[in-house]
Design a protein around this motif. Structure first.
Motif, PDB file in Angstrom:
ATOM      1  N   TYR A  10      31.399  33.526  10.010  1.00 55.46           N
ATOM      2  CA  TYR A  10      31.060  33.580   8.593  1.00 55.46           C
ATOM      3  C   TYR A  10      31.882  34.662   7.918  1.00 55.46           C
ATOM      4  N   LEU A  11      32.364  34.371   6.723  1.00 50.39           N
ATOM      5  CA  LEU A  11      33.044  35.351   5.900  1.00 50.39           C
ATOM      6  C   LEU A  11      31.992  35.983   4.996  1.00 50.39           C
ATOM      7  N   ALA A  31      26.529  45.239   4.167  1.00 48.64           N
ATOM      8  CA  ALA A  31      27.335  44.079   3.743  1.00 48.64           C
ATOM      9  C   ALA A  31      27.372  43.985   2.219  1.00 48.64           C
ATOM     10  N   ARG A  32      28.499  43.555   1.695  1.00 47.67           N
ATOM     11  CA  ARG A  32      28.663  43.330   0.251  1.00 47.67           C
ATOM     12  C   ARG A  32      28.451  41.850  -0.015  1.00 47.67           C
ATOM     13  N   LEU A  33      27.268  41.531  -0.498  1.00 43.49           N
ATOM     14  CA  LEU A  33      26.888  40.138  -0.724  1.00 43.49           C
ATOM     15  C   LEU A  33      26.402  39.908  -2.149  1.00 43.49           C
ATOM     16  N   TYR A  50      20.726  48.624   3.466  1.00 47.03           N
ATOM     17  CA  TYR A  50      21.816  49.124   2.622  1.00 47.03           C
ATOM     18  C   TYR A  50      22.765  48.020   2.121  1.00 47.03           C
ATOM     19  N   ALA A  51      22.409  46.771   2.294  1.00 48.89           N
ATOM     20  CA  ALA A  51      23.267  45.663   1.842  1.00 48.89           C
ATOM     21  C   ALA A  51      23.250  45.560   0.311  1.00 48.89           C
ATOM     22  N   LEU A  63      13.421  35.346   5.154  1.00 47.72           N
ATOM     23  CA  LEU A  63      13.678  36.776   5.337  1.00 47.72           C
ATOM     24  C   LEU A  63      12.552  37.426   6.144  1.00 47.72           C
ATOM     25  N   SER A  64      11.806  36.605   6.861  1.00 48.72           N
ATOM     26  CA  SER A  64      10.688  37.145   7.632  1.00 48.72           C
ATOM     27  C   SER A  64      11.189  38.138   8.676  1.00 48.72           C
ATOM     28  N   SER A  65      10.533  39.272   8.729  1.00 43.51           N
ATOM     29  CA  SER A  65      10.858  40.376   9.656  1.00 43.51           C
ATOM     30  C   SER A  65      12.259  40.948   9.452  1.00 43.51           C
ATOM     31  N   ALA A  66      12.877  40.676   8.323  1.00 49.49           N
ATOM     32  CA  ALA A  66      14.204  41.244   8.032  1.00 49.49           C
ATOM     33  C   ALA A  66      14.068  42.706   7.617  1.00 49.49           C
ATOM     34  N   ASP A  67      15.085  43.484   7.921  1.00 55.65           N
ATOM     35  CA  ASP A  67      15.127  44.889   7.515  1.00 55.65           C
ATOM     36  C   ASP A  67      15.917  44.987   6.220  1.00 55.65           C
ATOM     37  N   LEU A  68      15.224  45.196   5.121  1.00 54.36           N
ATOM     38  CA  LEU A  68      15.850  45.263   3.803  1.00 54.36           C
ATOM     39  C   LEU A  68      15.729  46.666   3.201  1.00 54.36           C
ATOM     40  N   HIS A  69      15.479  47.677   4.053  1.00 52.14           N
ATOM     41  CA  HIS A  69      15.301  49.008   3.461  1.00 52.14           C
ATOM     42  C   HIS A  69      16.601  49.478   2.822  1.00 52.14           C
ATOM     43  N   TYR A  70      16.449  50.003   1.624  1.00 53.89           N
ATOM     44  CA  TYR A  70      17.551  50.478   0.773  1.00 53.89           C
ATOM     45  C   TYR A  70      18.548  49.386   0.376  1.00 53.89           C
ATOM     46  N   ALA A  71      18.202  48.125   0.566  1.00 62.24           N
ATOM     47  CA  ALA A  71      19.072  47.036   0.088  1.00 62.24           C
ATOM     48  C   ALA A  71      18.973  46.956  -1.434  1.00 62.24           C
TER      49      ALA A  71
END
Length: 89
Positions: A10-11, A31-33, A50-51, A63-71
């Motif tokens: 994936y790009l 990641a820059r998304l 941090y994404a 997004l279940s159980s995803a780590d989105l802290h500071y995203a």
């Protein structure tokens, strides 16, 4: 940034078209998304800390159980996204 997950490459970049992608358990920290199409994507247990996800389309994404802290989720479309047990701190 290119990543290989489950045998697919994936790009990962701004405006990326990743709808329906299987990115479960992927390391996408920093990641820059921004403005990426991640609708219906499987991001369960992914590290998105941090994404940059501002203006990203995450509708119906898992997004279940995803780590989105500071995203950065500003102006992201999270309509019907599954955020069960996600870290949103």
């Amino acid at each position: 940034m290119k990543i290989k997950i489950h045998g697919k490459t994936y790009l990962i970049r701004d405006n990326a078209d990743l709808h329906y992608a299987n990115l479960s358990s992927a390391n996408l920290s920093d990641a820059r998304l921004s403005r990426a199409n991640l609708s219906y994507a499987d991001l369960s247990s992914a590290d998105l800390s941090y994404a940059d996800l501002h203006y990203a389309d995450l509708s119906y994404a898992d997004l279940s159980s995803a780590d989105l802290h500071y995203a950065d989720l500003s102006d992201a479309n999270l309509r019907s996204a599954d955020l069960r047990n996600a870290n949103l701190s």
